[in-house]
Design an enzyme around this catalytic site. Structure first.
Site, PDB file in Angstrom:
ATOM      1  N   TYR A 271       0.868  -1.180   0.000  1.00  0.00           N
ATOM      2  CA  TYR A 271       0.000   0.000   0.000  1.00  0.00           C
ATOM      3  C   TYR A 271       0.900   1.223   0.000  1.00  0.00           C
ATOM      4  O   TYR A 271       1.814   1.318   0.831  1.00  0.00           O
ATOM      5  CB  TYR A 271      -0.894   0.004   1.246  1.00  0.00           C
ATOM      6  CG  TYR A 271      -1.766   1.230   1.385  1.00  0.00           C
ATOM      7  CD1 TYR A 271      -1.501   2.196   2.352  1.00  0.00           C
ATOM      8  CD2 TYR A 271      -2.856   1.427   0.548  1.00  0.00           C
ATOM      9  CE1 TYR A 271      -2.305   3.322   2.480  1.00  0.00           C
ATOM     10  CE2 TYR A 271      -3.674   2.551   0.669  1.00  0.00           C
ATOM     11  CZ  TYR A 271      -3.375   3.499   1.635  1.00  0.00           C
ATOM     12  OH  TYR A 271      -4.171   4.621   1.765  1.00  0.00           O
TER      13      TYR A 271
ATOM     14  N   ASP B  61       9.464   2.585  -0.688  1.00  0.00           N
ATOM     15  CA  ASP B  61       8.439   3.255   0.114  1.00  0.00           C
ATOM     16  C   ASP B  61       8.711   2.895   1.577  1.00  0.00           C
ATOM     17  O   ASP B  61       8.318   1.830   2.043  1.00  0.00           O
ATOM     18  CB  ASP B  61       7.035   2.804  -0.329  1.00  0.00           C
ATOM     19  CG  ASP B  61       5.975   3.456   0.535  1.00  0.00           C
ATOM     20  OD1 ASP B  61       4.771   3.348   0.186  1.00  0.00           O
ATOM     21  OD2 ASP B  61       6.316   4.056   1.572  1.00  0.00           O
TER      22      ASP B  61
ATOM     23  N   LYS C 183       5.070   9.305   8.605  1.00  0.00           N
ATOM     24  CA  LYS C 183       4.849   8.761   9.958  1.00  0.00           C
ATOM     25  C   LYS C 183       5.900   9.225  10.979  1.00  0.00           C
ATOM     26  O   LYS C 183       5.849  10.327  11.488  1.00  0.00           O
ATOM     27  CB  LYS C 183       4.754   7.244   9.871  1.00  0.00           C
ATOM     28  CG  LYS C 183       3.534   6.798   9.010  1.00  0.00           C
ATOM     29  CD  LYS C 183       3.391   5.313   8.933  1.00  0.00           C
ATOM     30  CE  LYS C 183       2.368   4.909   7.882  1.00  0.00           C
ATOM     31  NZ  LYS C 183       0.998   4.795   8.380  1.00  0.00           N
TER      32      LYS C 183
HETATM   33  P1  KE4 Z   1      -0.522   8.423   4.410  1.00  0.00           P
HETATM   34  O1  KE4 Z   1      -0.966   9.131   3.167  1.00  0.00           O
HETATM   35  O2  KE4 Z   1      -1.641   7.639   5.055  1.00  0.00           O
HETATM   36  O3  KE4 Z   1       0.234   9.338   5.395  1.00  0.00           O
HETATM   37  O4  KE4 Z   1       0.606   7.349   3.974  1.00  0.00           O
HETATM   38  C1  KE4 Z   1       0.287   6.422   2.978  1.00  0.00           C
HETATM   39  C2  KE4 Z   1       1.217   5.236   3.072  1.00  0.00           C
HETATM   40  C3  KE4 Z   1       2.248   5.120   2.160  1.00  0.00           C
HETATM   41  N1  KE4 Z   1       3.109   4.080   2.210  1.00  0.00           N
HETATM   42  C4  KE4 Z   1       2.995   3.133   3.176  1.00  0.00           C
HETATM   43  C5  KE4 Z   1       3.975   2.000   3.209  1.00  0.00           C
HETATM   44  C6  KE4 Z   1       1.958   3.212   4.145  1.00  0.00           C
HETATM   45  O5  KE4 Z   1       1.853   2.252   5.090  1.00  0.00           O
HETATM   46  C7  KE4 Z   1       1.058   4.282   4.105  1.00  0.00           C
HETATM   47  C8  KE4 Z   1      -0.082   4.409   5.085  1.00  0.00           C
HETATM   48  N2  KE4 Z   1      -0.222   3.341   6.027  1.00  0.00           N
HETATM   49  C9  KE4 Z   1      -1.561   3.086   6.539  1.00  0.00           C
HETATM   50  C10 KE4 Z   1      -1.456   2.004   7.611  1.00  0.00           C
HETATM   51  N3  KE4 Z   1      -1.143   0.726   7.118  1.00  0.00           N
HETATM   52  C11 KE4 Z   1      -2.211   4.325   7.045  1.00  0.00           C
HETATM   53  C12 KE4 Z   1      -3.392   4.111   7.954  1.00  0.00           C
HETATM   54  C13 KE4 Z   1      -4.629   4.705   7.361  1.00  0.00           C
HETATM   55  O6  KE4 Z   1      -4.837   4.594   6.129  1.00  0.00           O
HETATM   56  O7  KE4 Z   1      -5.395   5.270   8.163  1.00  0.00           O
END
Ligand code: KE4
Length: 438
Positions: A153, A248, A276
């Site tokens: 993701y 990523d 994060k």
């Molecule tokens: P954000 O746009 O949510 O800050 O980051 C996206 C993203 C990009 N790359 C990786 C590897 C990620 O895990 C994420 C976001 N992670 C999820 C949790 N597995 C965010 C939680 C959510 O969607 O509320």
């Protein structure tokens, strides 16, 4: 502060009322689908406060927290150094729309801790980071195709909503409506750990592939570790075919090691995406890499990317305080020990309860898969017993353990998870396992 732990979390009346109100004005009552707890058949619990390894909901129930805001809270909640830095910054205002010192300091610290990043651009989320890195890779290589991996993701950027993990896997969404077919055709999603499929794709699409984007440790479909030659194989294939390798590291960056997964596995990516942890709980993302690539970004180059609050003073203050705390000697050894202690304890309990399940862990995060066999790709995760996972989750929450509410997410450990928290967690799992018929 001594922890008052309520074992019985039956009283969630205030959460329920808030959820009722929320559903009237917010889709699903949540601002991010993974929070909806749909996959575990529960209603969202509204949190009022965090402190160290603990969360406290609006009804006053206490939970040992294994979400950690989905990764950022590696120092635990209300870290004194982060709060102090925010307080000092807050008195000067919140946002200026001009450069501010914290942006320079955070960029310098990131480029020092992750040498593959010679230049970096701060943004406001992981999604912005991966979206921008992809645009940059397409501009740099003058190619359009992107390779990603099933179950990984990379945020909700159109091009990545193809066989993605996290909330899509949790809610069984293969790819999102609203993304044009034409765009989807430019994304090839292949099985994680399957180097042969990447080789085949390069043979088939030759010089049309702009980049391979990968979570160096796949943490959005549970937790899948890279096979030994996978990452180095991706490095060789992308170099050979003139494509960029994008790591990523939004989750793994400063989580699995001070230099991220690229330090752990000694692989130099062309571009790296972060988020994060570098925000200390405030909205920050970043993408960066080789200077010759990054200098294509406006205003130096023509690749346009912008953001009103990018490099926001509060966010950079929190991120700097957090990263500086992680430079403390043996912080990651301590985090590794905590994670291993919990992982070993759970493995023992799984064996004792004769459950078809196993643990996968790495520094700072772990996953309990309800499936006996080894899991090396997303397809294998589909064999997991998600109903049993949901029953476990509901048993744990009543014992004050807030575990990630999806088989396709990862549990996060902080440096504040001490002996007491881990013992309470293991006791809660032991009791909960007893009620799960295998
Ligand atoms: P954000 O746009 O949510 O800050 O980051 C996206 C993203 C990009 N790359 C990786 C590897 C990620 O895990 C994420 C976001 N992670 C999820 C949790 N597995 C965010 C939680 C959510 O969607 O509320």
């Amino acid at each position: 502060m001594t922890q008052v732990v309520t074992i019985d979390t039956a009283d969630t009346a205030k959460s329920e009322k808030l959820f009722e109100r929320a559903q009237k004005v917010i889709p699903g009552g949540v601002n991010s689908p993974v929070r909806a707890l749909k996959a575990v058949g529960a209603n969202p619990i509204f949190m009022q406060r965090g402190d160290g390894a603990w969360l406290y909901d609006v009804d006053g129930n206490a939970y040992v927290d294994y979400i950690g805001s989905w990764g950022p809270m590696i120092l635990g909640h209300r870290n004194p150094r982060v709060l102090e830095s925010l307080e000092e910054t807050l008195i000067n205002g919140t946002s200026f729309g001009t450069p501010s010192p914290g942006e320079v300091e955070l960029a310098e610290l990131i480029t020092t801790l992750m040498p593959s990043i010679e230049m970096v651009r701060l943004v406001n989320s992981g999604t912005e980071a991966t979206m921008s890195a992809t645009r940059l890779a397409r501009a740099y290589t003058k190619r359009d195709l992107i390779i990603k991996f099933d179950g990984c993701y990379h945020g909700h950027f159109d091009s990545f909503l193809v066989k993605a993990g996290s909330g899509l896997a949790t809610n069984s969404i293969a790819s999102s409506p609203g993304v044009p077919e034409e765009l989807i055709k430019l994304t090839l999603s292949l099985p994680y750990n399957d180097l042969a499929s990447v080789e085949k794709a390069f043979k088939e699409h030759k010089d049309k592939i702009a980049a391979v984007i990968v979570e160096p440790i796949a943490a959005n479909c549970g937790l899948i570790l890279p096979d030994e030659k996978f990452l180095s194989g991706l490095r060789d294939l992308t170099s050979k075919h003139g494509a960029l390798l994008i790591f990523d590291e939004v989750i793994t960056g400063f989580r699995v090691a001070l230099g991220g997964a690229q330090a752990k596995y000694k692989i130099k990516a062309d571009l790296t995406c972060l988020g994060k942890i570098i925000g200390g709980g405030l909205p920050v993302g970043a993408y960066g890499g080789k200077k010759e690539i990054m200098e294509l970004v406006a205003p130096v180059g023509q690749v346009y990317q912008a953001g009103t609050l990018s490099g926001n003073p509060l966010a950079t203050a929190a991120g700097l305080a957090q990263l500086r705390s992680l430079i403390a000697p043996n912080a990651y050894e301590i985090l590794e020990q905590k994670t291993k202690r919990l992982s070993d304890g759970l493995t023992e309990l799984i064996k004792k309860a004769k459950l078809s399940a196993h643990i996968v862990y790495t520094t700072g995060m772990l996953c309990l898969f309800f499936h006996k066999g080894e899991i090396t790709d997303f397809e294998a995760t589909q064999k997991c017993d998600t109903e049993k996972f949901a029953n476990l989750w509901k048993a744990l929450i009543k014992k004050g353990i807030y575990w990630p509410p999806s088989q396709f997410e990862t549990a996060f450990i902080s440096l504040e998870h001490g002996k007491a928290e881990i013992e309470q967690t293991l006791a809660a799992f032991e009791e909960s396992f007893n009620h799960l018929k295998d």
